[in-house]
Design a protein around this motif. Structure first.
Motif, PDB file in Angstrom:
ATOM      1  N   ILE A 194       0.832  -1.159  -0.088  1.00  0.00           N
ATOM      2  CA  ILE A 194       0.317   0.135   0.026  1.00  0.00           C
ATOM      3  C   ILE A 194       0.656   1.111  -0.087  1.00  0.00           C
ATOM      4  CG2 ILE A 194      -1.119   0.961   1.489  1.00  0.00           C
ATOM      5  CD1 ILE A 194      -3.487  -1.004  -0.296  1.00  0.00           C
ATOM      6  N   ARG A 195       1.693   1.403   0.947  1.00  0.00           N
ATOM      7  CA  ARG A 195       2.899   2.312   0.782  1.00  0.00           C
ATOM      8  C   ARG A 195       3.334   2.093  -0.087  1.00  0.00           C
ATOM      9  NH1 ARG A 195       7.609   0.326   4.706  1.00  0.00           N
ATOM     10  NH2 ARG A 195       5.746   0.573   6.043  1.00  0.00           N
ATOM     11  N   ALA A 196       4.192   1.432  -1.137  1.00  0.00           N
ATOM     12  CA  ALA A 196       4.463   1.549  -2.701  1.00  0.00           C
ATOM     13  C   ALA A 196       3.755   2.005  -3.600  1.00  0.00           C
ATOM     14  CB  ALA A 196       4.951   0.561  -3.109  1.00  0.00           C
ATOM     15  N   MET A 197       1.751   1.671  -3.905  1.00  0.00           N
ATOM     16  CA  MET A 197       1.045   2.025  -4.128  1.00  0.00           C
ATOM     17  C   MET A 197       0.530   3.593  -4.158  1.00  0.00           C
ATOM     18  SD  MET A 197      -3.074   0.965  -4.265  1.00  0.00           S
ATOM     19  CE  MET A 197      -2.713  -0.087  -4.909  1.00  0.00           C
ATOM     20  N   LEU A 198       0.825   4.492  -2.686  1.00  0.00           N
ATOM     21  CA  LEU A 198       0.817   5.680  -2.857  1.00  0.00           C
ATOM     22  C   LEU A 198       2.391   6.072  -3.014  1.00  0.00           C
ATOM     23  CD1 LEU A 198      -0.996   6.362   0.570  1.00  0.00           C
ATOM     24  CD2 LEU A 198      -1.727   6.010  -1.605  1.00  0.00           C
ATOM     25  N   GLN A 199       2.948   5.703  -2.807  1.00  0.00           N
ATOM     26  CA  GLN A 199       4.656   6.418  -3.591  1.00  0.00           C
ATOM     27  C   GLN A 199       4.578   7.601  -2.528  1.00  0.00           C
ATOM     28  OE1 GLN A 199       4.415   7.519  -6.927  1.00  0.00           O
ATOM     29  NE2 GLN A 199       4.073   5.425  -8.735  1.00  0.00           N
ATOM     30  N   LEU A 200       4.809   7.054  -1.106  1.00  0.00           N
ATOM     31  CA  LEU A 200       5.558   7.944  -0.492  1.00  0.00           C
ATOM     32  C   LEU A 200       6.361   7.557   0.660  1.00  0.00           C
ATOM     33  CD1 LEU A 200       1.416   9.535   0.786  1.00  0.00           C
ATOM     34  CD2 LEU A 200       2.815  10.727   0.133  1.00  0.00           C
ATOM     35  N   PRO A 201       7.161   8.908   1.587  1.00  0.00           N
ATOM     36  CA  PRO A 201       7.934   7.512   2.458  1.00  0.00           C
ATOM     37  C   PRO A 201       7.292   7.003   3.689  1.00  0.00           C
ATOM     38  CG  PRO A 201       8.268   9.981   2.535  1.00  0.00           C
ATOM     39  CD  PRO A 201       7.401  10.152   1.314  1.00  0.00           C
ATOM     40  N   GLU A 202       8.013   6.073   4.002  1.00  0.00           N
ATOM     41  CA  GLU A 202       7.584   5.687   5.344  1.00  0.00           C
ATOM     42  C   GLU A 202       7.069   6.942   6.763  1.00  0.00           C
ATOM     43  OE1 GLU A 202       8.438   2.166   8.975  1.00  0.00           O
ATOM     44  OE2 GLU A 202       9.885   1.516   6.641  1.00  0.00           O
TER      45      GLU A 202
END
Length: 219
Positions: A194-202
């Motif tokens: 999901i994080r990769a899908m949003l392309q946002l840093p952790e």
């Protein structure tokens, strides 16, 4: 995808969404508060009651429902719950009922005895499928559309919502809602996916309520 709790949360955190979807203009819509109400001495429960700000007796009480399953008895039970609520609580202000369906096929309830409510505007039906190709939508309506958006289009729209949130909203709140919708839409994906899908840093995602709940359960 079990979407009822998701929409209750959307209505709870973005109460103006109910008015936007139903095409209602109500002053101070963002000041409404969602409540779940048990109607005494019955088995009825109203999960979505939007209560107007104190002192605004002219502002309507809004009953909301997200109905994603076909049920012939839906209108009978829901409207009976509403009228029993009006009686039990001695309501003296105006009211309206707004139900959200994913598409028209889900609207399988027997409506004939209640068509008068529909004709006078007390009952409003919203079909999210009508939003799929709508050219101009408010931010809240785009959030609702994300719930049923095709899996191919959802990641791009989710990133757009996070990148340009409603200026009146807390960006972290928006990120949390978008992330929660994606989790409902893609239950097979991990938090990292999901994080990769949003392309946002952790670092950004760690601030969301969903991330903290999952992290706490993991611990």
């Amino acid at each position: 995808m079990h979407t009822d709790p998701l929409f209750y949360r959307l209505f709870q955190e973005r109460p103006a969404l109910a008015f936007d979807l139903a095409g209602l203009t109500v002053p101070e819509a963002a000041d409404y508060r969602m409540r779940a109400v048990e109607v005494k001495q019955t088995a009825f429960r109203l999960d979505g009651v939007l209560v107007p700000p104190p002192g605004r007796m002219d502002a309507p009480l809004i009953f909301t429902e997200a109905q994603f399953q076909r049920r012939k008895t839906f209108y009978a039970r829901w409207l009976a719950s509403i009228f029993l609520y009006l009686y039990r609580h001695r309501v003296t202000r105006p009211w309206q009922a707004v139900v959200v369906f994913p598409h028209r096929q889900a609207d399988a309830g027997i409506l004939t005895p209640y068509e008068g409510l529909l004709q006078c505007g007390l009952l409003r039906r919203v079909y999210l499928e009508d939003l799929l190709d709508a050219p101009e939508l408010s931010f809240d309506a785009r959030l609702a559309r994300l719930v049923i958006l095709e899996t191919e289009r959802a990641p791009l729209e989710a990133r757009a919502l996070v990148a340009a949130p409603d200026p009146t909203a807390d960006p972290l709140e928006v990120l949390d809602l978008v992330e929660t919708i994606l989790v409902y839409k893609f239950p097979q994906l991990s938090r990292e996916e999901i994080r990769a899908m949003l392309q946002l840093p952790e670092a950004n995602l760690k601030k969301t309520r969903f991330y903290q709940e999952v992290f706490g359960e993991g611990r």
